[in-house]
Design a protein around this motif. Structure first.
Motif: not given
Length: 344
Positions: A162-180
């Motif tokens: 926790k608090n040592k990670m980041t996700l891209l600030d990019d809708m398609r990349e983040v939602l796409g990662l979760a969808l896959k």
């Protein structure tokens, strides 16, 4: 006296004409490029300038959305070449923003890997775009701090990080990662599937510092972040040799969104001939090999593979379960709504 005055006027006119001509030449000898950050080594740009005795004006963006919004708002007038991803190539074609590609002016068509070009549905026949790079965002892990970890997107559920990670600030990349990760398409319009993806991202959000598309590479290099979601080149170009050795980059086995970034010539480009010269220069095999060595990503130029000297962070085969993002059309409103709910 009258003769002297006439001569002075003639000289003045000649000076003005010469100045205007020079000014025109200076303008004609400039190529205006709008590209992603970290995407071409400075030396390649300098080599192009030297070869053709021109000046490249080079500006950068961090997302397709940023690039497109700026172009549509008129804040990026004057650019000749832009490097959008496939879904935005299609959007820009539909918006009438692109100049058709004259295939007779490009010598590199036969050098492209057909395994990649066969995936190009956003611009059949490459009528408006020419491929530059193929790849995917993945996950970088600092093994100095994390000894054991699962090579999957589920790493973002690890509360110990926790608090040592980041996700891209990019809708398609983040939602796409979760969808896959859930076994769905990155281009789905199924509301139930998108709701599942939203809930998964919200679960990840509890453990990340922030959504970040700009400074995650620098933050990772500084030890501020231990796990970052993003493009390998943005990370590894920030690392010293010792830190590169303790960093592992992977693309989740279930896949994620992949991209083919292409070079497109804007409809209003004033330097189309120079733009074609640049496209051809980039795909000269030895030049292209320098770029993929710099980025450490797979080469789609088959001839360039003979000159590559650096092992990439991943290979074409690692993209087997990844999926190209498509233009969402009117469905983008559904995605925007979900992304706003996540971000807020």
């Amino acid at each position: 006296m009258k003769k002297i005055l006439i001569n002075l006027i003639i000289i003045l006119l000649l000076v003005l004409l010469y100045g205007c001509t020079n000014s025109s030449k200076n303008t004609d000898n400039k190529l205006y490029i709008y590209n992603w950050t970290y995407y071409i080594p400075d030396q390649v740009i300098k080599d192009f300038e030297t070869k053709y005795n021109v000046k490249v004006v080079y500006d950068v963006y961090t997302s397709n959305e940023e690039m497109y919004a700026k172009l549509k708002a008129g804040g990026a007038k004057g650019y000749d070449l832009v490097f959008p991803s496939g879904d935005f190539v299609k959007i820009m074609i539909s918006s009438g923003m692109l100049s058709p590609i004259d295939s007779t002016k490009i010598a590199s068509f036969n050098l492209l890997d057909p395994l990649i070009t066969s995936k190009i549905a956003y611009d059949p026949g490459l009528k408006y775009s020419f491929p530059y790079m193929v790849g995917a965002a993945g996950i970088s892990v600092n093994k100095k701090y994390i000894k054991k970890f699962s090579k999957s997107a589920r790493i973002f559920e690890n509360t110990a990080l926790k608090n040592k990670m980041t996700l891209l600030d990019d809708m398609r990349e983040v939602l796409g990662l979760a969808l896959k990760e859930l076994g769905y398409s990155v281009n789905t319009f199924d509301k139930g599937q998108l709701e599942e993806a939203k809930q998964l991202v919200l679960k990840w959000k509890q453990n990340i510092v922030k959504f970040d598309a700009e400074s995650f590479g620098k933050g990772f290099a500084a030890g501020e972040f231990w796990v970052v979601h993003g493009y390998s080149e943005n990370v590894f170009l920030e690392l010293d040799p010792s830190m590169k050795a303790q960093t592992e980059f992977f693309i989740p086995p279930k896949g994620g969104p992949m991209y083919i970034d292409s070079m497109v010539i804007l409809k209003d480009s004033k330097h189309k001939d120079l733009a074609y010269k640049f496209i051809n220069f980039i795909h000269e095999p030895q030049v292209y090999a320098k770029i993929v060595d710099y980025l450490k990503i797979p080469a789609i130029n088959m001839e360039a593979r003979k000159f590559v000297t650096v092992s990439p962070n991943y290979n074409i085969i690692d993209l087997k379960n990844c999926e190209l993002k498509e233009d969402l059309g009117e469905g983008v409103e559904l995605y925007n709504k979900i992304w706003e709910e996540i971000r807020i």
